[in-house]
Design an enzyme around this catalytic site. Sequence first.
Site: not given
Ligand SMILES: *Cc1c(COP(=O)(O)O)cnc(C)c1O
Length: 414
Positions: A141, A235, A264
């Site tokens: 994701y 990521d 986050k």
């Molecule tokens: C939450 C998340 C995203 C997206 O971040 P947003 O601030 O919601 O756009 C992308 N990659 C990972 C691994 C995430 O946990």
Amino acid sequence: MSGSMLKNIWLPYTQMQTCNNPVIAQTTKGSVITLQDGTELIDGIASWWTACHGYNHPYIADHVQKQLQKMPHIMFGGIIHEPAITLSAKLAELLPGDLNKVFFTESGSVAVEVAMKMAIQFWLNQNKIEKTKILSFYGGYHGDTMATMAVCDPEEGMHHLFKDVLPHQHIIQLPTTQELRQQFSDFLEKHHHEIAAILMEPLVQGAGGMLFHDPEQLSFLRQQADHYNILLIFDEIFTGLGRTGSFFACNQADIVPDIIILSKALSGGTMALAATIARECIFDGFLSDKESHALMHGPTFMANPLACSCANASLNLFEQYDWASNVKNIEAQLTQELAACLKLDIVKDVRVKGAIGVVELHKIDNMNLLKNKLLEHKVWIRPFRNIVYLTPAFTITTAELSQLTRAIYDVLSS
Ligand SMILES: *Cc1c(COP(=O)(O)O)cnc(C)c1O
């Protein structure tokens, strides 16, 4: 009342036709959310694991207040400021290797897009015009925007409806076995000339299903990326900043990705902030006498001074208490207390890594009922698909955490 309350609000991932009574939060403190009607909920997910030091931390609030007096915002085009200078230096110091060049944005999805763009333009600047594809993994994701939807799991993800309108990227299985590693190498042998970067969530694939893998997978990917001249992007929006037990997930494999993405928990859950950080050699690929070789991106609110000052305060906090022991203790407590769930017929798997506890069910028949039962137990836990998970603040107390694990067991066994 509830009908009129929602008159002008559109909630995320929510069927508004059947959504009639969202709870109204009024104040937060530590791991407690107090609702408008006075009910106190113990929070099991720290607002999508952003509030890593607990809500409303006075030290962060103090930093933001001071910055608010001085300068809430200024554009980042051609002008910089102390909170961003401090934060970028701090991140460069904390990150492994020469991950030293920080590009700020305001959300995780955008930061992932920037990483993808960076990787593609890095090759374009060298006239390698074929290297435009991203390779990512099933179970992954990476966000909700058009470009990031295209690198999420195409079937299991939340975006399968869009699959025919998204750009085509390569999505394959994580090479977790010898056989899959061979398949992975064969795939790269065939496609490396068109691949700009491998994009992955190291150690934990989060919103795609809370799936775990070992650090060895990361070393293998680093070695393959080097061998085939492909960039490696981690990521770490979920895994970064202590969540898996090490400060960054890549620390556990002792490797350095070419680009890393944080968001986050970066601001301690107080303001929207994200960062895409590149190694020196990536940054150098944009240095040229051609203006068009500059990185072509620039969000309006990038490096917002309030958000940067939150992040500076949050990173300082990591030095003010032993977060790593806290995460170890949370891991031990989750392991011990969630184990009981494994005996329930409806439970498929229980797994824990760092401050992440996952109870995977065979399936959840009535999601709204499950959510309501959890609320009745005075806990804030948000299951998705077939997953009930906990990603508490690192400052949660033993008693609060027990209340969460007990609520999960009681609800699932009732
Ligand atoms: C939450 C998340 C995203 C997206 O971040 P947003 O601030 O919601 O756009 C992308 N990659 C990972 C691994 C995430 O946990």
